[in-house]
Write a protein that holds these residues in place. Sequence first.
Motif, mmCIF file in Angstrom:
data_model
loop_
_atom_site.group_PDB
_atom_site.id
_atom_site.type_symbol
_atom_site.label_atom_id
_atom_site.label_comp_id
_atom_site.label_asym_id
_atom_site.label_seq_id
_atom_site.Cartn_x
_atom_site.Cartn_y
_atom_site.Cartn_z
ATOM 1 N N MET A 1 7.457 -1.837 33.326
ATOM 2 C CA MET A 1 6.241 -1.550 34.075
ATOM 3 C C MET A 1 6.176 -2.485 35.275
ATOM 4 S SD MET A 1 3.353 -0.733 31.234
ATOM 5 C CE MET A 1 3.989 -1.440 29.735
ATOM 6 N N ASP A 2 5.691 -1.948 36.371
ATOM 7 C CA ASP A 2 5.674 -2.713 37.606
ATOM 8 C C ASP A 2 4.460 -3.619 37.762
ATOM 9 O OD1 ASP A 2 3.724 -0.833 38.127
ATOM 10 O OD2 ASP A 2 4.865 0.231 39.655
ATOM 11 N N GLY A 3 3.505 -3.556 36.861
ATOM 12 C CA GLY A 3 2.354 -4.442 36.908
ATOM 13 C C GLY A 3 1.157 -3.887 37.647
ATOM 14 N N ILE A 4 1.306 -2.777 38.367
ATOM 15 C CA ILE A 4 0.183 -2.172 39.072
ATOM 16 C C ILE A 4 -0.661 -1.405 38.058
ATOM 17 C CG2 ILE A 4 -0.526 -0.534 40.843
ATOM 18 C CD1 ILE A 4 2.132 -1.156 42.271
ATOM 19 N N LYS A 5 -1.966 -1.658 38.069
ATOM 20 C CA LYS A 5 -2.876 -1.018 37.122
ATOM 21 C C LYS A 5 -3.811 -0.059 37.850
ATOM 22 C CE LYS A 5 -2.013 -3.840 33.526
ATOM 23 N NZ LYS A 5 -1.060 -3.470 32.564
ATOM 24 N N VAL A 6 -4.278 0.942 37.144
ATOM 25 C CA VAL A 6 -5.297 1.858 37.643
ATOM 26 C C VAL A 6 -6.492 1.768 36.704
ATOM 27 C CG1 VAL A 6 -3.826 3.472 38.893
ATOM 28 C CG2 VAL A 6 -4.108 3.751 36.457
ATOM 29 N N THR A 7 -7.679 1.895 37.268
ATOM 30 C CA THR A 7 -8.918 1.770 36.504
ATOM 31 C C THR A 7 -9.543 3.146 36.300
ATOM 32 O OG1 THR A 7 -9.279 -0.416 37.440
ATOM 33 C CG2 THR A 7 -11.180 0.653 36.429
ATOM 34 N N ALA A 8 -9.910 3.449 35.073
ATOM 35 C CA ALA A 8 -10.549 4.724 34.738
ATOM 36 C C ALA A 8 -12.038 4.673 35.045
ATOM 37 C CB ALA A 8 -10.346 5.032 33.261
ATOM 38 N N LYS A 9 -12.609 5.821 35.404
ATOM 39 C CA LYS A 9 -14.058 5.915 35.567
ATOM 40 C C LYS A 9 -14.733 5.729 34.214
ATOM 41 C CE LYS A 9 -13.710 9.265 39.293
ATOM 42 N NZ LYS A 9 -13.917 10.675 39.652
ATOM 43 N N THR A 10 -14.152 6.343 33.189
ATOM 44 C CA THR A 10 -14.678 6.214 31.826
ATOM 45 C C THR A 10 -13.644 5.447 31.008
ATOM 46 O OG1 THR A 10 -13.803 8.411 31.280
ATOM 47 C CG2 THR A 10 -16.101 8.297 31.939
ATOM 48 N N THR A 11 -12.738 6.155 30.359
ATOM 49 C CA THR A 11 -11.595 5.543 29.655
ATOM 50 C C THR A 11 -10.393 6.461 29.832
ATOM 51 O OG1 THR A 11 -12.131 6.640 27.565
ATOM 52 C CG2 THR A 11 -12.986 4.401 27.872
ATOM 53 N N TRP A 12 -9.202 5.919 29.609
ATOM 54 C CA TRP A 12 -7.984 6.718 29.690
ATOM 55 C C TRP A 12 -7.710 7.377 28.349
ATOM 56 C CZ3 TRP A 12 -6.764 7.696 34.358
ATOM 57 C CH2 TRP A 12 -6.821 6.740 35.356
ATOM 58 N N VAL A 13 -7.262 8.630 28.417
ATOM 59 C CA VAL A 13 -6.853 9.360 27.222
ATOM 60 C C VAL A 13 -5.465 9.949 27.463
ATOM 61 C CG1 VAL A 13 -9.205 9.922 26.468
ATOM 62 C CG2 VAL A 13 -7.984 11.513 27.973
ATOM 63 N N TRP A 14 -4.775 10.265 26.377
ATOM 64 C CA TRP A 14 -3.442 10.858 26.472
ATOM 65 C C TRP A 14 -3.537 12.300 26.943
ATOM 66 C CZ3 TRP A 14 -0.085 7.256 26.585
ATOM 67 C CH2 TRP A 14 -0.133 6.150 25.743
ATOM 68 N N THR A 15 -2.479 12.772 27.593
ATOM 69 C CA THR A 15 -2.394 14.160 28.048
ATOM 70 C C THR A 15 -1.511 14.970 27.105
ATOM 71 O OG1 THR A 15 -0.452 13.710 29.405
ATOM 72 C CG2 THR A 15 -2.617 13.467 30.466
ATOM 73 N N ASP A 16 -1.434 16.280 27.349
ATOM 74 C CA ASP A 16 -0.542 17.148 26.575
ATOM 75 C C ASP A 16 0.907 16.696 26.725
ATOM 76 O OD1 ASP A 16 -2.666 18.754 25.749
ATOM 77 O OD2 ASP A 16 -2.395 20.193 27.380
ATOM 78 N N LEU A 17 1.280 16.277 27.932
ATOM 79 C CA LEU A 17 2.645 15.818 28.177
ATOM 80 C C LEU A 17 2.981 14.593 27.320
ATOM 81 C CD1 LEU A 17 5.298 16.004 29.752
ATOM 82 C CD2 LEU A 17 4.235 14.584 31.524
ATOM 83 N N ALA A 18 2.048 13.653 27.231
ATOM 84 C CA ALA A 18 2.269 12.460 26.402
ATOM 85 C C ALA A 18 2.464 12.850 24.942
ATOM 86 C CB ALA A 18 1.098 11.490 26.544
ATOM 87 N N GLU A 19 1.677 13.816 24.477
ATOM 88 C CA GLU A 19 1.811 14.266 23.093
ATOM 89 C C GLU A 19 3.169 14.927 22.867
ATOM 90 O OE1 GLU A 19 -0.481 16.975 19.729
ATOM 91 O OE2 GLU A 19 -1.355 16.789 21.722
ATOM 92 N N GLN A 20 3.631 15.705 23.844
ATOM 93 C CA GLN A 20 4.939 16.350 23.715
ATOM 94 C C GLN A 20 6.067 15.325 23.662
ATOM 95 O OE1 GLN A 20 5.231 19.010 27.032
ATOM 96 N NE2 GLN A 20 3.647 20.372 26.250
ATOM 97 N N LYS A 21 5.948 14.284 24.486
ATOM 98 C CA LYS A 21 7.002 13.267 24.547
ATOM 99 C C LYS A 21 6.996 12.329 23.346
ATOM 100 C CE LYS A 21 7.988 12.911 29.410
ATOM 101 N NZ LYS A 21 8.379 11.957 30.418
ATOM 102 N N ASN A 22 5.814 12.057 22.801
ATOM 103 C CA ASN A 22 5.708 11.078 21.729
ATOM 104 C C ASN A 22 4.628 11.507 20.723
ATOM 105 O OD1 ASN A 22 5.988 8.793 20.228
ATOM 106 N ND2 ASN A 22 5.268 7.380 21.797
ATOM 107 N N PRO A 23 4.879 12.573 19.966
ATOM 108 C CA PRO A 23 3.844 13.106 19.072
ATOM 109 C C PRO A 23 3.425 12.174 17.942
ATOM 110 C CG PRO A 23 5.936 14.218 18.696
ATOM 111 C CD PRO A 23 6.116 13.333 19.906
#
Length: 68
Positions: A1-23
Motif C-alpha cells: 500500500m502506498d500510504g494514501i488514505k481516502v475518507t468515507a462520508k459515512t463508513t467504507w463497505v466491501w463491494t461485489d468485486l471484493a466479495e468475488q475476489k475474497n469471499p
Amino acid sequence: MDGIKVTAKTTWVWTDLAEQKNPNHSRSGDPIWPHFQKNAPKEWLDQGLIQDAEDVVKEGQTTIFDFM
C-alpha cells in the motif's frame, strides 16, 4: 500500500468485486475491517473493492439504521 488514505462520508463497505475476489473475508455491503472503516487505502477504492456505505443500494427488509 502506498500510504494514501481516502475518507468515507459515512463508513467504507466491501463491494461485489471484493466479495468475488475474497469471499472468505469480504461480503458485499458489509463494513470493512474496523481500523479502516473511516480512512482506507486509496488503492482499494481505485480497484473497486470498497465504496461508501451511503452509496450501497439495499434490498430487502428495512432496518433501524435506514431511519438514522
